[in-house]
Structures are given as structure tokens and as C-alpha cells.
Design a protein around this motif. Structure first.
Motif, PDB file in Angstrom:
ATOM      1  N   ALA A 111      39.053  28.153  33.859  1.00  0.00           N
ATOM      2  CA  ALA A 111      40.117  29.089  34.227  1.00  0.00           C
ATOM      3  C   ALA A 111      40.955  28.520  35.363  1.00  0.00           C
ATOM      4  O   ALA A 111      40.456  27.780  36.217  1.00  0.00           O
ATOM      5  N   THR A 112      42.227  28.879  35.346  1.00  0.00           N
ATOM      6  CA  THR A 112      43.109  28.635  36.480  1.00  0.00           C
ATOM      7  C   THR A 112      43.066  29.873  37.364  1.00  0.00           C
ATOM      8  O   THR A 112      43.089  31.007  36.868  1.00  0.00           O
ATOM      9  N   LEU A 113      42.983  29.674  38.678  1.00  0.00           N
ATOM     10  CA  LEU A 113      42.916  30.779  39.633  1.00  0.00           C
ATOM     11  C   LEU A 113      44.288  30.984  40.268  1.00  0.00           C
ATOM     12  O   LEU A 113      44.941  30.027  40.675  1.00  0.00           O
ATOM     13  N   PHE A 114      44.712  32.254  40.338  1.00  0.00           N
ATOM     14  CA  PHE A 114      46.005  32.609  40.910  1.00  0.00           C
ATOM     15  C   PHE A 114      45.790  33.541  42.100  1.00  0.00           C
ATOM     16  O   PHE A 114      44.991  34.478  42.028  1.00  0.00           O
ATOM     17  N   ASN A 115      46.498  33.272  43.180  1.00  0.00           N
ATOM     18  CA  ASN A 115      46.297  33.996  44.437  1.00  0.00           C
ATOM     19  C   ASN A 115      46.767  35.446  44.338  1.00  0.00           C
ATOM     20  O   ASN A 115      47.958  35.732  44.372  1.00  0.00           O
ATOM     21  N   ALA A 116      45.802  36.366  44.252  1.00  0.00           N
ATOM     22  CA  ALA A 116      46.105  37.795  44.141  1.00  0.00           C
ATOM     23  C   ALA A 116      45.603  38.570  45.349  1.00  0.00           C
ATOM     24  O   ALA A 116      45.462  39.787  45.290  1.00  0.00           O
ATOM     25  N   SER A 117      45.362  37.889  46.458  1.00  0.00           N
ATOM     26  CA  SER A 117      44.722  38.534  47.607  1.00  0.00           C
ATOM     27  C   SER A 117      45.462  39.777  48.077  1.00  0.00           C
ATOM     28  O   SER A 117      44.874  40.857  48.196  1.00  0.00           O
ATOM     29  N   CYS A 118      46.748  39.644  48.367  1.00  0.00           N
ATOM     30  CA  CYS A 118      47.464  40.788  48.928  1.00  0.00           C
ATOM     31  C   CYS A 118      47.752  41.866  47.890  1.00  0.00           C
ATOM     32  O   CYS A 118      47.686  43.051  48.197  1.00  0.00           O
ATOM     33  N   VAL A 119      48.070  41.466  46.665  1.00  0.00           N
ATOM     34  CA  VAL A 119      48.337  42.461  45.629  1.00  0.00           C
ATOM     35  C   VAL A 119      47.089  43.287  45.350  1.00  0.00           C
ATOM     36  O   VAL A 119      47.129  44.520  45.331  1.00  0.00           O
ATOM     37  N   ALA A 120      45.948  42.622  45.136  1.00  0.00           N
ATOM     38  CA  ALA A 120      44.721  43.339  44.807  1.00  0.00           C
ATOM     39  C   ALA A 120      44.174  44.116  45.993  1.00  0.00           C
ATOM     40  O   ALA A 120      43.569  45.183  45.825  1.00  0.00           O
ATOM     41  N   ALA A 121      44.384  43.599  47.203  1.00  0.00           N
ATOM     42  CA  ALA A 121      43.861  44.272  48.384  1.00  0.00           C
ATOM     43  C   ALA A 121      44.675  45.503  48.747  1.00  0.00           C
ATOM     44  O   ALA A 121      44.127  46.543  49.136  1.00  0.00           O
ATOM     45  N   THR A 122      46.002  45.405  48.651  1.00  0.00           N
ATOM     46  CA  THR A 122      46.862  46.494  49.077  1.00  0.00           C
ATOM     47  C   THR A 122      47.069  47.519  47.975  1.00  0.00           C
ATOM     48  O   THR A 122      47.098  48.721  48.226  1.00  0.00           O
ATOM     49  N   TYR A 123      47.217  47.038  46.744  1.00  0.00           N
ATOM     50  CA  TYR A 123      47.433  47.926  45.599  1.00  0.00           C
ATOM     51  C   TYR A 123      46.423  47.575  44.505  1.00  0.00           C
ATOM     52  O   TYR A 123      46.739  46.859  43.557  1.00  0.00           O
ATOM     53  N   PRO A 124      45.177  48.068  44.600  1.00  0.00           N
ATOM     54  CA  PRO A 124      44.164  47.734  43.595  1.00  0.00           C
ATOM     55  C   PRO A 124      44.581  48.098  42.174  1.00  0.00           C
ATOM     56  O   PRO A 124      44.224  47.395  41.228  1.00  0.00           O
ATOM     57  N   ASP A 125      45.347  49.196  42.021  1.00  0.00           N
ATOM     58  CA  ASP A 125      45.766  49.591  40.678  1.00  0.00           C
ATOM     59  C   ASP A 125      46.733  48.573  40.083  1.00  0.00           C
ATOM     60  O   ASP A 125      46.683  48.267  38.888  1.00  0.00           O
ATOM     61  N   VAL A 126      47.617  48.012  40.917  1.00  0.00           N
ATOM     62  CA  VAL A 126      48.518  46.961  40.437  1.00  0.00           C
ATOM     63  C   VAL A 126      47.721  45.703  40.076  1.00  0.00           C
ATOM     64  O   VAL A 126      47.950  45.080  39.031  1.00  0.00           O
ATOM     65  N   GLY A 127      46.768  45.339  40.934  1.00  0.00           N
ATOM     66  CA  GLY A 127      45.950  44.161  40.655  1.00  0.00           C
ATOM     67  C   GLY A 127      45.181  44.284  39.360  1.00  0.00           C
ATOM     68  O   GLY A 127      45.113  43.340  38.564  1.00  0.00           O
ATOM     69  N   ALA A 128      44.586  45.463  39.125  1.00  0.00           N
ATOM     70  CA  ALA A 128      43.822  45.682  37.904  1.00  0.00           C
ATOM     71  C   ALA A 128      44.724  45.632  36.678  1.00  0.00           C
ATOM     72  O   ALA A 128      44.376  45.026  35.655  1.00  0.00           O
ATOM     73  N   MET A 129      45.897  46.246  36.769  1.00  0.00           N
ATOM     74  CA  MET A 129      46.810  46.248  35.632  1.00  0.00           C
ATOM     75  C   MET A 129      47.378  44.857  35.376  1.00  0.00           C
ATOM     76  O   MET A 129      47.581  44.462  34.227  1.00  0.00           O
ATOM     77  N   LEU A 130      47.626  44.088  36.439  1.00  0.00           N
ATOM     78  CA  LEU A 130      48.108  42.722  36.263  1.00  0.00           C
ATOM     79  C   LEU A 130      47.052  41.868  35.570  1.00  0.00           C
ATOM     80  O   LEU A 130      47.377  41.030  34.720  1.00  0.00           O
TER      81      LEU A 130
END
Length: 259
Positions: A111-130
Motif C-alpha cells: 500500500a501507498t500511505l497518504f498523510n491524513a493526520s489533520c483530516v482524520a484527527a479534526t474531522y473523523p467523519d471526513v477521514g472515514a468517508m475519504l
């Protein structure tokens, strides 16, 4: 990564900078719904930030694992959340074609890893949907552009296996030097019943807690695999080749020691 980072520019880019259109290969309605929900959710968060007059900030040490991970052992005392990545790649399997009753056997993942730290931390619902929406886009184009479709998240590393039982995570890039380490499975639980399906309706792979093995860097100690989408093999090897891949996406949460 431990400092607070403004999120609004990242969200805006996620809405307006989608690098490609999805190749819809599963049930069309399911794919369209996942993509529509993602873009609508991002748009609503951007609008909320504009109404408030300021961008939200993220603070990783204050973020807790998703509720679905409650069945896994908690992070060990003294560790802090260092990085959150969306992993987009394939779960790999083999089949014994000489055995008519054989079941697929796991053969690692890439897998390629993409930096989702701020999106997933601040808006978990956005991170999950992404995490769900990204599975609908061609992985090769995300890798070529070094951005996770349909967002603008940049590459933060790579995941692969060095042996059949040793997953390896390398989250060192020219922009972020966060560490690298081999890991071993600590605990596993089934994905929730409502976890996202794969491109052909495959079930979501299990949620995991991994513990580091000797030879790592960056203080990386534990990794959680959560918010899994797709990746599971068929129940039997009937009609399958000797080796095959199932596309998946997920979130990897990296915990490190403070020393």
C-alpha cells in the motif's frame, strides 16, 4: 506532526482539486453514494469553517481511536499518536490449485500511505468517508500524482511485507521523516458489519493492532489498522488463479514513544 496545523486549506483542496474521475467497477449506486457523501461532507465542513471565521486546528495527542477499535487493546502507556495515514493498495493471496477445497491464503499486502493526520484527527467523519471514497479511484493515478484521489493528501510513506508475518511501514519521505519499522500482529477483531465493501463487493479486512519488532526508527511502537474497506478474499479458491490481489483502503494510526 505534533504541532497544531490549520485544516481549511486542505479541505478546500479536497473539494476542488480531485485529480481524476473514478473508474466505477462495483455496483454503480454504491460507488456514486460513497463519492457523493464524501464531497457533500467536505463542502459542509468548509462552509462551517467560513461561518466561524477561522480554520479549525488539529492536535494529534488529544485524538482517540475510532469507536470500532474498542475491541482491540488500547495503546500502551507512555505512547503518543504520531501520524495517521490512509493506506491504499492491495491485499495479496495465493491459492493451491491442486486442492479443490483450498481456501485463499494471505500473502502480505502492498500500500501507498497518504498523510491524513489533520483530516482524520479534526474531522473523523471526513477521514472515514475519504477512506471509503478513495477505493473508487484508480490507485495508479494517485501514485503517479503523489496525491490521494479524490483528495489532495500527499504521500507519507509505504507499507509492504518483508516476510509472510512481518508487515513493514516506512513513513520517511523528503517532507516528513517520521520513522520506519517492522511489526508483528498483536491483536485482531472483525471489521464492523457496516464497514465499506470492496470494488466487487468484497468484505472489509479485520481491524488490527501491531507491535514493533527490533530494527525500527523514529520511536514507532504500535500501529492500528482501522476504518477498513474491502480487501477480503473469496471464501474458496474456486475459479481463482494461483496468486491474486484484492484492492483495499484503510487508516493506519501510528503510536510512538516520547523518548
Amino acid at each position: 506532526m505534533r504541532a497544531s496545523v490549520f485544516l481549511l486549506p486542505a479541505l478546500s483542496a479536497s473539494v476542488w482539486a480531485a485529480p481524476t474521475f473514478p473508474k466505477i467497477t462495483a455496483a454503480v449506486s454504491d460507488n456514486v453514494q460513497a463519492l457523493s457523501q464524501y464531497f457533500n461532507l467536505v463542502a459542509s465542513k468548509v462552509q462551517q469553517s467560513r461561518i466561524l471565521g477561522q480554520a479549525p486546528v488539529c492536535d494529534l495527542p488529544k485524538v482517540s481511536l475510532p469507536a470500532a477499535a474498542a475491541g482491540l487493546p488500547p495503546p500502551s502507556p507512555g505512547l503518543y499518536l504520531k501520524h495517521i495515514a490512509i493506506g491504499r493498495g492491495t491485499q495479496n493471496y495465493t491459492c493451491d490449485l491442486s486442492n479443490s477445497t483450498a481456501v485463499p491464503q494471505a500473502a502480505g499486502a502492498v500500500a501507498t500511505l497518504f498523510n491524513a493526520s489533520c483530516v482524520a484527527a479534526t474531522y473523523p467523519d471526513v477521514g472515514a468517508m475519504l477512506t471509503r471514497a478513495s477505493l473508487q479511484f484508480d490507485l495508479s493515478e494517485s501514485e503517479a500524482l503523489q496525491r490521494l484521489a479524490p483528495s489532495n493528501l500527499g504521500v507519507s510513506g509505504a507499507h509492504y511485507f518483508t516476510t509472510l508475518t512481518t508487515p513493514y511501514f516506512d513513513i520517511n519521505t523528503p517532507q516528513w521523516q517520521l520513522g520506519a519499522s517492522p511489526f508483528g500482529k498483536n491483536a485482531s477483531i472483525a471489521a464492523p458489519a457496516d464497514a465499506g465493501k470492496g470494488l466487487k463487493g468484497e468484505g472489509a479486512v479485520a481491524l488490527l493492532k501491531l507491535s514493533s519488532k527490533p530494527g525500527g526508527s523514529g520511536g514507532l511502537q504500535e500501529v492500528y489498522r482501522v476504518e477498513t474497506v474491502g480487501g477480503s478474499p473469496p471464501a474458496t479458491c474456486q475459479g481463482m488463479p494461483a496468486t491474486f490481489e484484492i484492492q483495499y483502503s484503510t487508516q493506519y494510526w501510528f503510536y510512538a514513544s516520547k523518548a
